[in-house]
Design a protein around this motif. Structure first.
Motif, PDB file in Angstrom:
ATOM      1  N   SER A  77       0.777  -1.322   0.018  1.00  0.00           N
ATOM      2  CA  SER A  77       0.115  -0.132   0.022  1.00  0.00           C
ATOM      3  C   SER A  77       0.737   1.158  -0.081  1.00  0.00           C
ATOM      4  O   SER A  77       0.463   2.132  -0.563  1.00  0.00           O
ATOM      5  CB  SER A  77      -1.011  -0.093   1.242  1.00  0.00           C
ATOM      6  OG  SER A  77      -0.174   0.011   2.396  1.00  0.00           O
ATOM      7  N   GLU A  78       2.094   1.171   0.722  1.00  0.00           N
ATOM      8  CA  GLU A  78       2.726   2.356   0.606  1.00  0.00           C
ATOM      9  C   GLU A  78       3.931   2.517  -0.403  1.00  0.00           C
ATOM     10  O   GLU A  78       3.769   3.441  -1.039  1.00  0.00           O
ATOM     11  CB  GLU A  78       3.591   2.250   1.736  1.00  0.00           C
ATOM     12  CG  GLU A  78       3.159   2.473   3.155  1.00  0.00           C
ATOM     13  CD  GLU A  78       2.727   4.030   3.203  1.00  0.00           C
ATOM     14  OE1 GLU A  78       3.341   4.889   3.019  1.00  0.00           O
ATOM     15  OE2 GLU A  78       1.459   4.029   3.744  1.00  0.00           O
ATOM     16  N   VAL A  79       4.200   1.511  -1.254  1.00  0.00           N
ATOM     17  CA  VAL A  79       5.377   1.512  -2.399  1.00  0.00           C
ATOM     18  C   VAL A  79       4.623   1.259  -3.561  1.00  0.00           C
ATOM     19  O   VAL A  79       5.162   1.460  -4.627  1.00  0.00           O
ATOM     20  CB  VAL A  79       6.613   0.821  -2.020  1.00  0.00           C
ATOM     21  CG1 VAL A  79       7.229   0.939  -0.852  1.00  0.00           C
ATOM     22  CG2 VAL A  79       6.325  -0.705  -2.034  1.00  0.00           C
ATOM     23  N   GLY A  80       3.564   0.555  -3.651  1.00  0.00           N
ATOM     24  CA  GLY A  80       3.053   0.201  -4.961  1.00  0.00           C
ATOM     25  C   GLY A  80       3.289  -1.129  -5.447  1.00  0.00           C
ATOM     26  O   GLY A  80       4.179  -1.940  -4.956  1.00  0.00           O
ATOM     27  N   PHE A  92      16.093   1.798  -3.869  1.00  0.00           N
ATOM     28  CA  PHE A  92      14.720   1.473  -3.120  1.00  0.00           C
ATOM     29  C   PHE A  92      14.809   1.437  -1.590  1.00  0.00           C
ATOM     30  O   PHE A  92      14.158   2.120  -0.762  1.00  0.00           O
ATOM     31  CB  PHE A  92      14.172   0.226  -3.474  1.00  0.00           C
ATOM     32  CG  PHE A  92      13.109  -0.239  -2.795  1.00  0.00           C
ATOM     33  CD1 PHE A  92      11.982   0.373  -2.803  1.00  0.00           C
ATOM     34  CD2 PHE A  92      13.067  -1.314  -1.790  1.00  0.00           C
ATOM     35  CE1 PHE A  92      10.559  -0.062  -2.210  1.00  0.00           C
ATOM     36  CE2 PHE A  92      11.778  -1.843  -1.511  1.00  0.00           C
ATOM     37  CZ  PHE A  92      10.749  -1.239  -1.561  1.00  0.00           C
ATOM     38  N   ALA A  93      16.101   0.969  -0.885  1.00  0.00           N
ATOM     39  CA  ALA A  93      16.440   0.860   0.316  1.00  0.00           C
ATOM     40  C   ALA A  93      16.889   2.193   0.947  1.00  0.00           C
ATOM     41  O   ALA A  93      16.559   2.451   1.965  1.00  0.00           O
ATOM     42  CB  ALA A  93      17.471  -0.198   0.550  1.00  0.00           C
ATOM     43  N   SER A  94      17.440   2.853  -0.068  1.00  0.00           N
ATOM     44  CA  SER A  94      17.711   4.253   0.408  1.00  0.00           C
ATOM     45  C   SER A  94      16.635   5.159   0.492  1.00  0.00           C
ATOM     46  O   SER A  94      16.224   5.971   1.578  1.00  0.00           O
ATOM     47  CB  SER A  94      18.615   5.072  -0.436  1.00  0.00           C
ATOM     48  OG  SER A  94      18.977   6.309  -0.403  1.00  0.00           O
ATOM     49  N   TRP A  95      15.447   4.997  -0.259  1.00  0.00           N
ATOM     50  CA  TRP A  95      14.243   5.781  -0.156  1.00  0.00           C
ATOM     51  C   TRP A  95      13.508   5.322   0.993  1.00  0.00           C
ATOM     52  O   TRP A  95      12.619   6.282   1.715  1.00  0.00           O
ATOM     53  CB  TRP A  95      13.408   5.658  -1.292  1.00  0.00           C
ATOM     54  CG  TRP A  95      11.969   6.172  -1.545  1.00  0.00           C
ATOM     55  CD1 TRP A  95      11.783   7.187  -1.792  1.00  0.00           C
ATOM     56  CD2 TRP A  95      10.783   5.359  -1.202  1.00  0.00           C
ATOM     57  NE1 TRP A  95      10.361   7.547  -1.674  1.00  0.00           N
ATOM     58  CE2 TRP A  95       9.721   6.559  -1.354  1.00  0.00           C
ATOM     59  CE3 TRP A  95      10.372   4.158  -0.634  1.00  0.00           C
ATOM     60  CZ2 TRP A  95       8.484   6.264  -1.207  1.00  0.00           C
ATOM     61  CZ3 TRP A  95       9.218   3.772  -0.540  1.00  0.00           C
ATOM     62  CH2 TRP A  95       8.236   4.901  -0.645  1.00  0.00           C
ATOM     63  N   LEU A  96      13.605   4.273   1.473  1.00  0.00           N
ATOM     64  CA  LEU A  96      12.978   3.660   2.788  1.00  0.00           C
ATOM     65  C   LEU A  96      13.960   4.247   4.109  1.00  0.00           C
ATOM     66  O   LEU A  96      13.351   3.942   5.108  1.00  0.00           O
ATOM     67  CB  LEU A  96      12.854   2.292   2.652  1.00  0.00           C
ATOM     68  CG  LEU A  96      11.788   1.673   1.797  1.00  0.00           C
ATOM     69  CD1 LEU A  96      11.895   0.223   1.592  1.00  0.00           C
ATOM     70  CD2 LEU A  96      10.652   1.998   1.945  1.00  0.00           C
ATOM     71  N   VAL A 117      13.023   9.060   8.056  1.00  0.00           N
ATOM     72  CA  VAL A 117      12.108   9.078   7.070  1.00  0.00           C
ATOM     73  C   VAL A 117      10.848   8.736   8.038  1.00  0.00           C
ATOM     74  O   VAL A 117      10.748   8.242   8.888  1.00  0.00           O
ATOM     75  CB  VAL A 117      12.317   8.146   6.224  1.00  0.00           C
ATOM     76  CG1 VAL A 117      13.666   8.457   5.015  1.00  0.00           C
ATOM     77  CG2 VAL A 117      12.391   6.608   6.437  1.00  0.00           C
ATOM     78  N   VAL A 118       9.548   9.292   7.404  1.00  0.00           N
ATOM     79  CA  VAL A 118       8.233   8.856   7.997  1.00  0.00           C
ATOM     80  C   VAL A 118       7.752   8.190   6.828  1.00  0.00           C
ATOM     81  O   VAL A 118       7.078   8.591   6.092  1.00  0.00           O
ATOM     82  CB  VAL A 118       7.594  10.158   8.193  1.00  0.00           C
ATOM     83  CG1 VAL A 118       6.295   9.689   8.737  1.00  0.00           C
ATOM     84  CG2 VAL A 118       8.291  11.084   9.191  1.00  0.00           C
ATOM     85  N   THR A 123       8.617   1.417   8.695  1.00  0.00           N
ATOM     86  CA  THR A 123       8.354   0.987  10.165  1.00  0.00           C
ATOM     87  C   THR A 123       7.715  -0.414  10.043  1.00  0.00           C
ATOM     88  O   THR A 123       8.357  -1.380  11.114  1.00  0.00           O
ATOM     89  CB  THR A 123       7.303   1.964  10.789  1.00  0.00           C
ATOM     90  OG1 THR A 123       7.677   3.146  10.680  1.00  0.00           O
ATOM     91  CG2 THR A 123       6.731   1.186  12.040  1.00  0.00           C
ATOM     92  N   ALA A 124       7.019  -0.800   9.139  1.00  0.00           N
ATOM     93  CA  ALA A 124       6.690  -2.287   8.997  1.00  0.00           C
ATOM     94  C   ALA A 124       7.718  -3.334   8.875  1.00  0.00           C
ATOM     95  O   ALA A 124       7.966  -4.501   9.435  1.00  0.00           O
ATOM     96  CB  ALA A 124       5.627  -2.377   7.995  1.00  0.00           C
ATOM     97  N   LEU A 125       8.759  -2.910   8.079  1.00  0.00           N
ATOM     98  CA  LEU A 125       9.875  -3.732   7.692  1.00  0.00           C
ATOM     99  C   LEU A 125      10.677  -3.962   9.228  1.00  0.00           C
ATOM    100  O   LEU A 125      11.419  -4.907   9.385  1.00  0.00           O
ATOM    101  CB  LEU A 125      10.644  -3.261   6.403  1.00  0.00           C
ATOM    102  CG  LEU A 125      10.038  -3.275   5.105  1.00  0.00           C
ATOM    103  CD1 LEU A 125      10.820  -2.676   4.079  1.00  0.00           C
ATOM    104  CD2 LEU A 125       9.875  -5.002   4.759  1.00  0.00           C
ATOM    105  N   ARG A 126      10.778  -2.758   9.709  1.00  0.00           N
ATOM    106  CA  ARG A 126      11.667  -2.703  11.109  1.00  0.00           C
ATOM    107  C   ARG A 126      10.993  -3.798  11.994  1.00  0.00           C
ATOM    108  O   ARG A 126      11.696  -4.490  12.865  1.00  0.00           O
ATOM    109  CB  ARG A 126      11.923  -1.379  11.598  1.00  0.00           C
ATOM    110  CG  ARG A 126      12.880  -0.520  10.836  1.00  0.00           C
ATOM    111  CD  ARG A 126      13.012   1.070  11.584  1.00  0.00           C
ATOM    112  NE  ARG A 126      14.026   1.718  10.882  1.00  0.00           N
ATOM    113  CZ  ARG A 126      15.285   1.838  10.908  1.00  0.00           C
ATOM    114  NH1 ARG A 126      15.741   0.855  11.984  1.00  0.00           N
ATOM    115  NH2 ARG A 126      15.728   2.671  10.421  1.00  0.00           N
TER     116      ARG A 126
END
Length: 214
Positions: A77-80, A92-96, A117-118, A123-126
């Motif tokens: 839902s966040e990244v599509g 991609f990891a840097s954007w996160l 980042v917000v 947050t979900a991956l952490r």
């Protein structure tokens, strides 16, 4: 409402809806792990969310150890589903915000903390990375080693970065995630340590001799 919204997305590839019934209460893990899992899923969806996500993306992100259906839903839902917005998995990891953000002055490095980042996906991956410490898998063994060497906060960030890379590869290339097992990781790490010791010994003019297996 969530189920109705997901229905508007077209099938990426036709997926057969599973017909197996959910496991009975007696099939659930016993002990403290059962309590933790029940607490984490106190508000489960009343439809097959995993099937809907797989239908939309043509991959099952829950194959990745640590990522359950709620984490997969948050990430998608966040990244599509269009990974072409990022040049590669590192972007991609840097954007996160899961890559070191080196602060420098001239040639001196002042700090290596990650960029704040917000992002709900981050947050979900952490949160998913924190569950790997109890996992008897390849990622679980890697997480425990990093915790011993770096400490919990840095290890969680590193494993969240690893999960982000796996998510990118699955969504970008349609790859499947295959766990090679904890023993495979331990053997690989042992061989790596042996190679490093041999290089150090060679620089000192020494030679390491491994004892023959009994």
């Amino acid at each position: 409402e969530l189920e109705r919204h997901l229905k508007i997305f077209a099938d990426k590839v036709p997926v057969t809806r599973p017909t197996a019934s959910p496991p009975a209460a007696s099939d659930q893990p016993q002990g403290s792990s059962r309590k933790r899992r029940k607490k984490a899923h106190s508000h489960p969806p009343h439809f097959d969310l995993r099937h809907e996500l797989s239908r939309m993306s043509d991959v099952d992100l829950t194959q990745i150890d640590g990522i359950d259906v709620s984490v997969a839903q948050t990430v998608i839902s966040e990244v599509g589903l269009d990974m072409s917005r990022w040049a590669d998995e590192h972007h991609f990891a840097s954007w996160l915000g899961l890559c070191p953000n080196n602060k420098t002055s001239g040639v001196k490095v002042l700090g290596r903390a990650t960029r704040p980042v917000v992002n709900r996906a981050t947050t979900a991956l952490r949160l998913a990375a924190t569950t790997l410490v109890r996992s008897r898998t390849y990622l679980g063994a890697q997480s425990r080693r990093l915790r011993t060497r770096l400490g919990a906060p840095k290890a969680i960030t590193a494993m969240a970065h690893k999960l982000a890379v796996l998510v990118y590869r699955m969504l970008k290339f349609g790859q499947e995630c295959v766990d090679k097992g904890m023993q495979y990781y331990e053997d690989k790490h042992r061989q790596q340590q042996i190679r490093l010791l041999k290089k150090k010994a060679a620089r000192l003019g020494l030679q390491i001799v491994q004892p023959d297996a009994a």
